[in-house]
Structure formats: C-alpha cells, structure tokens
Design an enzyme around this catalytic site. Structure first.
Site: not given
Ligand code: BG6
Length: 480
Positions: A239, A244
């Site tokens: 995930d 990321h």
């Molecule tokens: C998403 C994930 O891609 O990114 C989530 O699927 C996560 O699990 C989210 O909570 C986090 O994004 P941000 O922008 O809140 O850091």
C-alpha cells in the site's frame, strides 16, 4: 514574484466509481478548489459514473461537507458551490455489461471537440480496469484526446501488474495513461526536485563522500477504517512502500535529468529502482497495531508497519543506507526525509567541548504537515563564556513563506492530466521495476510474524538501525 498559474481548456472529467470514497474525499474536492481558482470553468463537465447511484441529494450533501473548507474560505463560495454542482452529472453505468453507456456517450457527444480532453479516471478496483478500458473502446470513446487515469496499487505483484498493463495498453497508448502516485503531486516532494536541481548548493554534497545515511518516515495516526478488507490483502508493503516510499527514494537518489521532462525524469527514477539491492531477512521488520485483528474480526498476519534498510548499488550511494519506515496508528502524522551528513574529518574544538562533534549537519525535508526545509547546524552560544556550542537551524517553512493555501496533490495532478503533462506520473516500466524489488520483500515478510505494537507508539522496537549502531530520529524531535 511567483509566476501566474495557467488556465486549462474545458474538459470532460469522467470518474468511474464517481460516488465512491476516493472520488468524494479527494478527486471532487480537488476539482472544486480548481473551479474556485477559475482553472476549471462552467464549460467543463464532471460525469460521475457508478453501477448504482442511491440518492443524488444525499451524495451532494456528503460531498458538500467534504468541500466545506473550500466553501467557507470565501464569502461567495456557497454560490460558487451551487455553480460547481451544476457541471456535475450522475450516470448509472455498469462497465462490465456496458449498461448505461448510451447516456454517457450522449453527454460527451454534446460538447465533443477534438481539443476538448476526455479524461477517464478509474476510481475503482484494479480488477475492473480491463473491463473499463474495453468499455471505453467499444463505446467509441477512445479518441486521440482521451486520457486514462488510474490509481495505485497497480496489481498485487509483478505478474498481476503486467496483466493490468497489458489490458490497459491494448486500448490506450502509453502517452494517454496517467498512473497516479499522489505523493509526486505534493508540494514539498516537488520542492525536493527544486532543491536539488534549481540550486547548486547541495549537488556537491549529494553523495557518499558527504552523506552518512538517509531516513524516511511516513507515519500516520489513522488506522485503516472502512478500507480494512482491502488493506488486509495489501498491507503496508504494497500500500505504501511499493509506491509512495519508493518514489521518494527515487527523487532523492536519482541523477539529474538533462531536462525537466516526463521521460527523462522517469528514465532516471527507473535507474534508481533497478539499482536497488534485494534485501536480506535482517533488513526487514514488520509490525501490526494491536487492535487490527479485532477490527478485522479474524486473525491476520498483515503488516500495518514496515521498516527496512534500502541499499542502492551505484557509485553515488555506495555505503549510504536509506532507512525507511511507514505505519498506521503511530504517534504522529509526519512524512519526512532526513539526510544526515558525515561528521567533520577533524574537530578543532575538541579541547573545549564535545558538543560540536555530537551534532552532525542534517537536512530535514518535511513533506507534511508543516511543510518546509530545515538545515541543522552547530553554532556558538553567544557570550564570553568560552567556546560553547548549541544546535541551531536554518528554517524555511513553506506555510510561513507562502501565505496562499498549499494545494492538495490531486489538484495539481488533475490539472497536469488536462495539460497532457506526464512528468509526475509513473510509467509502466517504473511500476514493474518497483514490483521487482517488492515481490521478494513480500515473500520475506510472509516468514516473519509482524510484531504487535501499541497504538500511539512509533511501531515495534527497532531492530534494523540498532544493528548498524544507529537509531531512528523521531519526527517530533525536529519540531522547533
Ligand atoms: C494512500 C494509502 O495511497 O496514501 C493510504 O493507500 C494512506 O493507506 C495514504 O493513508 C496516505 O496519504 P497522505 O497524503 O495522507 O500521506
């Protein structure tokens, strides 16, 4: 002076899964902010497609509450809200059977023009991407100005990612496909590129002669809420890490491209992904917050926390570990990159104090919250009391420097899709190279039972950095 932003041409935004969670919480609020900024005008259409649309009224009420921040930001924004919802159309559409396609085609044909981008955003499970693409083709809606936007995770492993890539590329050309990783749309993530490539200052430092190690923490306080069944199948490795965190590593580690241009940037990121050393068992640690199995209603081995040591096999980064961790229900919400520089080769102050020695220079790139950059230095304490030192910092807080609201990542990414700019989107070979690295990690994780950790802590007790006589820097310790 900051240059003006450019407007975009009127477009069709077709969101498949349009009344779902992603659409309500991210895509539509982002489009509303752009509408308020006059980047999207009333000539555009936003078409929300779903198999069943329950109550239009309830949907708009819920959406309005998600957009409340924007609505309340100016006095006349309630009127703007009413104008915004006029460009939203709801269509009942089943992408598998094709039922409902005539209604969609009719709306699109009304304003059809070859300069008017037709953007299909698939805010649905990746198992439906293939059917959706076939549906778009069979309805005659894949024309040169059509674009496809899809979300991560693309597949569950390399094999399924290849299948998905094949399905979508049998209908769309690579130049029409926009694979979103919303971290790339974040202001500070782009600032990381500005920091490295719009300044000369850091480049000479940016290598294993000067950098000791890099730490990346993406910690969240939230759990998985209603996404629990999805999350239980994917876990933190697929995930967050597969996309990321690997993208952040790529941006820190890549070589400068010749131009800020989509394929050049993606070629450089791909080189980093291909240089990643496969990890060993002792370089991986997984954890699970204590209430996860209870929330799920059954026992589960899914990790809600992962930490690992990433090694990049190339000249620039040889010997510089990248320690990476992410998890849910941790003590802080913070995404940050900490670059720790090597210590001085020789300390001329050693006879006065050890203080100057114990404070290595650090560059802290705070992605969120409190976006900004900090450079940790050592300074002399003022006064005649001899050479005494204290840690000081050069602090660039984007929030304080730019008084305007920092736009959400989705706002920028959606506007880039309309402009046809793929720079901040992943190419298919990048996605596959990321899975090449991740698939073996998933296998190693299967043989490790995730360590349980208490909500509100920073995950299980570290076993990765301590093996290197190092320790995690807590994001809260960096706040001034
Ligand atoms: C998403 C994930 O891609 O990114 C989530 O699927 C996560 O699990 C989210 O909570 C986090 O994004 P941000 O922008 O809140 O850091």
């Amino acid at each position: 002076m900051v240059p003006e932003k450019s407007n975009i041409v009127p477009s069709e935004f077709i969101i498949v899964g349009g009344t779902g969670n992603l659409s309500k919480s991210k895509i539509l609020p982002a489009l509303f902010w752009r509408f308020l900024d006059n980047q999207i005008d009333s000539q555009s259409n936003i078409i929300l497609c779903d198999k069943y649309i329950k109550s239009k009224k309830d949907f708009f009420l819920e959406l309005q509450s998600n957009c409340n921040k924007a609505i309340k930001s100016e006095d006349n924004n309630l009127e703007n809200w009413n104008n915004f919802i006029k460009i939203i159309k709801l269509v009942e559409l089943d992408v598998v059977s094709g039922n409902g396609h005539l209604h969609l085609v009719k709306i699109i044909k009304e304003k059809f023009d070859e300069n008017r981008p037709i953007i299909f955003y698939l805010a649905i499970a990746s198992s439906l991407f293939g059917n959706s693409c076939k549906f778009i083709r069979d309805s005659g809606l894949n024309v040169p100005q059509s674009r496809l936007v899809i979300e991560k995770p693309i597949g569950k492993n390399k094999k399924t990612a290849i299948e998905i890539n094949n399905e979508i590329s049998s209908v769309f050309k690579e130049s029409q496909i926009y694979r979103i990783d919303h971290y790339l749309g974040k202001e500070t993530v782009q600032n990381l590129m500005a920091l490295r490539f719009a300044n000369t200052f850091f480049e000479n430092q940016w290598n294993n002669n000067n950098i000791d190690h890099v730490q990346i923490t993406v910690s969240e306080t939230i759990g998985v809420k209603e996404r629990i069944s999805y999350y239980n199948e994917y876990g933190a490795i697929r995930d967050m890490l597969q996309n990321h965190l690997l993208q952040l590593i790529c941006l820190i580690a890549m070589e400068p491209p010749s131009f800020y241009e989509a394929d050049q940037l993606r070629d450089e990121k791909l080189r980093v992904l291909k240089a990643l050393k496969p990890i060993t068992e002792d370089e991986l640690q997984t954890g699970q917050y204590r209430s996860f199995s209870d929330e799920l209603g059954k026992n589960s081995d899914t990790e809600t926390f992962v930490a690992l040591k990433v090694v990049i096999n190339n000249w620039r980064w040889a010997g510089v570990p990248f320690y990476v961790r992410t998890g849910k229900k941790l003590s802080y919400r913070a995404s940050e990159i900490i670059i720790t520089f090597k210590n001085k080769p020789h300390d001329i102050f050693s006879k006065f104090t050890k203080d100057a020695q114990d404070n290595p220079n650090r560059l802290i790139i705070r992605v969120q919250p409190e976006e900004g950059l900090k450079l940790k230095l050592t300074s002399k304490a003022p006064g005649p009391g001899g050479m005494r030192f204290f840690p000081s910092e050069l602090n660039l807080s984007f929030g304080d420097t730019f008084t305007d609201r920092l736009p959400d990542a989705y706002e920028r990414l959606l506007m880039d899709v309309v402009r046809g700019n793929q720079t901040l989107f992943m190419r298919s070979d990048e996605v596959l190279a990321a899975w090449d690295y991740i698939d073996p990690i998933v296998e190693i994780a299967k043989n490790q039972e995730p360590q349980l950790y208490r909500t509100g802590t920073m995950g299980p007790e570290d076993k990765i950095l301590c093996a290197d006589e190092n320790k995690w820097i807590d994001p809260k310790d960096d706040r001034s």
